[in-house]
Motif scaffolding. Structure first.
Motif, mmCIF file in Angstrom:
data_model
loop_
_atom_site.group_PDB
_atom_site.id
_atom_site.type_symbol
_atom_site.label_atom_id
_atom_site.label_comp_id
_atom_site.label_asym_id
_atom_site.label_seq_id
_atom_site.Cartn_x
_atom_site.Cartn_y
_atom_site.Cartn_z
ATOM 1 N N ALA A 179 4.121 11.582 -1.031
ATOM 2 C CA ALA A 179 2.766 11.107 -1.267
ATOM 3 C C ALA A 179 2.195 11.756 -2.517
ATOM 4 C CB ALA A 179 1.887 11.435 -0.065
ATOM 5 N N MET A 192 4.239 0.646 -7.121
ATOM 6 C CA MET A 192 4.300 -0.097 -5.860
ATOM 7 C C MET A 192 4.393 -1.596 -6.118
ATOM 8 S SD MET A 192 4.326 2.001 -3.198
ATOM 9 C CE MET A 192 3.973 0.799 -1.926
ATOM 10 N N ARG A 250 9.601 7.104 4.699
ATOM 11 C CA ARG A 250 9.198 6.415 3.470
ATOM 12 C C ARG A 250 9.434 7.263 2.227
ATOM 13 N NH1 ARG A 250 5.929 1.972 3.281
ATOM 14 N NH2 ARG A 250 4.462 2.814 1.730
ATOM 15 N N PHE A 304 10.120 5.923 -1.607
ATOM 16 C CA PHE A 304 8.954 5.943 -2.495
ATOM 17 C C PHE A 304 8.669 7.306 -3.116
ATOM 18 C CE2 PHE A 304 8.116 2.499 0.571
ATOM 19 C CZ PHE A 304 7.918 1.447 -0.301
ATOM 20 N N ARG A 360 0.853 -1.189 0.000
ATOM 21 C CA ARG A 360 0.000 0.000 0.000
ATOM 22 C C ARG A 360 0.887 1.237 0.000
ATOM 23 N NH1 ARG A 360 -2.102 -1.333 6.180
ATOM 24 N NH2 ARG A 360 -0.029 -1.762 7.019
ATOM 25 N N PRO A 361 0.364 2.370 -0.443
ATOM 26 C CA PRO A 361 1.227 3.548 -0.572
ATOM 27 C C PRO A 361 1.585 4.215 0.746
ATOM 28 C CG PRO A 361 -1.013 4.094 -1.194
ATOM 29 C CD PRO A 361 -0.984 2.605 -0.997
ATOM 30 N N TRP A 386 -6.163 3.558 -1.626
ATOM 31 C CA TRP A 386 -4.842 3.861 -2.206
ATOM 32 C C TRP A 386 -4.416 5.309 -1.957
ATOM 33 C CZ3 TRP A 386 -2.335 -0.368 -3.099
ATOM 34 C CH2 TRP A 386 -1.063 -0.316 -3.654
ATOM 35 N N ASN A 387 -4.806 5.857 -0.828
ATOM 36 C CA ASN A 387 -4.361 7.185 -0.413
ATOM 37 C C ASN A 387 -3.370 7.063 0.733
ATOM 38 O OD1 ASN A 387 -6.021 8.980 -2.107
ATOM 39 N ND2 ASN A 387 -7.739 8.039 -1.009
ATOM 40 N N VAL A 388 -2.452 8.007 0.810
ATOM 41 C CA VAL A 388 -1.498 8.059 1.917
ATOM 42 C C VAL A 388 -2.079 8.861 3.072
ATOM 43 C CG1 VAL A 388 0.786 8.839 2.657
ATOM 44 C CG2 VAL A 388 0.490 7.801 0.397
ATOM 45 N N ARG A 431 4.348 6.235 -5.654
ATOM 46 C CA ARG A 431 3.256 5.730 -4.813
ATOM 47 C C ARG A 431 2.095 5.163 -5.632
ATOM 48 N NH1 ARG A 431 4.032 7.056 0.804
ATOM 49 N NH2 ARG A 431 5.914 8.320 0.896
ATOM 50 N N GLN A 432 2.182 5.253 -6.962
ATOM 51 C CA GLN A 432 1.108 4.726 -7.797
ATOM 52 C C GLN A 432 1.118 3.198 -7.767
ATOM 53 O OE1 GLN A 432 -1.154 6.938 -9.087
ATOM 54 N NE2 GLN A 432 0.116 8.319 -7.865
ATOM 55 N N LEU A 433 -0.049 2.612 -8.086
ATOM 56 C CA LEU A 433 -0.211 1.165 -7.947
ATOM 57 C C LEU A 433 0.834 0.389 -8.741
ATOM 58 C CD1 LEU A 433 -3.596 -0.707 -7.919
ATOM 59 C CD2 LEU A 433 -1.587 -1.706 -8.988
#
Length: 362
Positions: free
Chosen positions: A53, A63, A46, A50, A38-39, A135-137, A58-60
C-alpha cells in the motif's frame, strides 16, 4: 419517477442491441473490476501483484494501466477462442460498480479510446454504494470504504454518473447488495424508477446479494412485479462458490422462472484455493486449481454466468480454462468428481461469512 435522458439517446442505442445481439447468447465468463478499479480490496495477497500500500503500483495511473492490460487480455482471449459451435458467447464482458473506485471510468475510457462498438462488448454495473476511501488502502479503524444508500434520489444521482462514464455500453444495471434492511425490496418508488430505467434505456435490471440470507433475498426479489405485472428483476448476482453453497436451491428457482444467474466471488476472495480438495482434484485432473473452482460453478444446474476476479493476464487466461473444464464436470463421467468437490469443500454459511468479514483491506 421521471428519469432525465442524456444526449447519448440511450433508449434508441440500446434496446435492440441488448435484446437481439446478446440476450440469446449471454457471455458466460466476465471480468469483475472490484479488485482492479481501486487500490484496496479484501482479496488475499494483493501485495504480490500490486506492491505494498502506498507504492507506485497502487497509484491511479498504474492501476488504470493494470486494468487496461487485463481487459485487453480478455478481449484477446475472446477473439481467439470464439467458436459458434460451442454455443458459448465469448463477447468480452466487464462488470463494474459505482463503488469499485474508478472501475466505470476505466472501462468506459478503455472502450471509447479503442472505438469498441457497443454491440461488440457486454457491460454490467451497479448502483447503491458510494466509494469514499479517496484512493486509500488503509483507513482509520472502522471507517468504511463504501457507503450504502438505496434511495430513489441516490439511484437517480448514480444513474447519471454511470451514463457519463459508460452509458452507451451498459447492458445490465444492478442494485448493489440488496438487503431487507436497505429498503430496496419494499420501496415501490424505487421499483418504479428501475422499471422506467429499463423501459427508457433498454437496460436489463438486476440485483446483487451477499450474506447468510442471500437465498431469502433472491426469493423475495423474484416476486417483485412492475405495475404492468412483469417481474422487475431480470438477473441476480450472487456469491456462490465451493465453500458457500447455501444459495444453490434459490438460484435454481430463480433460473427456472427465467432470471439470469451471475456468480461473483467464485474463488471466495482466494480462500477456495487453500482447499485440500480443490488442490488434490486439480492435480489428479491435470488442471489449475483456479480453473477447477470456477468450472465447478459453471457446471451447476442453474446455468450460471461467472465473473473472474483476475488482476493479471496470466490469472485471466488460467481462469478462462474453466469454460472447457466445466463441460467435463457436467458430463455423466464428471458428475462424481463434481459431487466430490462440493461435498469436500462445503462450509456452513454463517462460518463462511464470519471468516469473510474478518478479511482486511489490503
Amino acid at each position: 419517477v421521471q428519469l432525465a435522458t442524456t444526449n447519448l439517446n440511450l433508449a434508441n442505442l440500446s434496446y435492440l442491441r441488448i435484446m437481439v445481439s446478446v440476450s440469446n447468447n449471454l457471455p458466460r465468463f466476465g471480468l469483475g473490476l472490484a479488485a482492479l478499479g481501486r487500490p484496496g480490496y479484501i482479496n488475499l495477497n494483493r501485495d504480490v501483484v500490486f506492491g505494498a500500500a502506498g507504492t507506485e503500483g497502487r497509484q491511479l495511473e498504474a492501476m488504470q494501466n493494470r486494468a487496461d492490460e487485463v481487459m485487453g487480455a480478455l478481449v484477446a482471449e475472446c477473439s481467439k477462442k470464439g467458436n459458434a459451435e460451442t454455443g458459448d458467447s465469448l463477447t468480452p464482458w466487464f462488470d463494474c460498480a459505482r463503488s469499485y473506485g474508478l472501475s466505470e471510468r476505466f472501462v468506459g475510457e478503455y472502450l471509447r479510446k479503442r472505438n469498441v462498438k457497443p454491440e461488440d462488448v457486454y457491460v454490467s454495473s451497479k448502483w447503491g454504494y458510494t466509494y469514499v476511501a479517496d484512493w486509500n488502502v488503509a483507513l482509520e479503524s472502522g471507517a468504511p470504504h463504501e457507503v450504502k444508500d438505496h434511495s430513489v434520489d441516490n439511484f437517480l444521482k448514480q444513474l447519471k454518473e454511470t451514463e457519463k462514464e459508460l452509458g452507451e455500453y451498459v447492458n445490465l444495471y444492478q442494485v448493489h447488495s440488496a438487503t431487507f434492511e436497505s429498503g430496496i425490496l419494499s420501496d415501490e418508488r424505487a421499483h418504479e424508477a428501475l422499471a422506467t430505467c429499463r423501459e427508457e434505456r433498454g437496460w436489463s435490471i438486476g440485483l446483487s446479494v451477499s450474506g447468510t440470507v442471500q437465498d431469502d433475498i433472491i426469493r423475495t426479489a423474484m416476486k417483485i412485479k412492475t405495475v404492468d405485472g412483469d417481474r422487475l428483476f431480470d438477473s441476480v448476482q450472487c456469491t456462490f462458490n465451493m465453500l458457500e453453497q447455501k444459495p444453490g436451491p434459490a438460484l435454481s428457482e430463480a433460473h427456472e422462472v427465467g432470471m439470469d444467474i451471475i456468480i461473483k466471488e467464485g474463488m471466495a476472495n482466494g480462500r477456495v484455493l487453500k482447499s485440500d480438495v480443490i488442490q488434490s482434484v486439480a492435480k489428479r485432473m491435470g488442471c489449475n486449481p483456479d480453473a477447477l473452482a470456477l468450472a465447478a460453478i459453471l457446471a451447476q444446474p442453474f446455468q450460471p454466468r461467472v465473473l473472474s476476479g483476475a488482476v493479471t493476464p496470466e490469472q485471466l487466461t488460467s481462469n478462462l480454462e474453466a469454460l472447457e473444464l466445466s463441460k467435463k464436470l457436467a458430463s455423466e463421467d464428471g458428475k462424481g468428481i463434481l459431487d466430490e468437490i462440493m461435498e469436500g469443500c462445503r462450509m456452513e454459511s454463517e462460518q463462511y461469512w464470519s471468516d469473510r468479514s474478518a478479511l482486511s483491506w489490503n
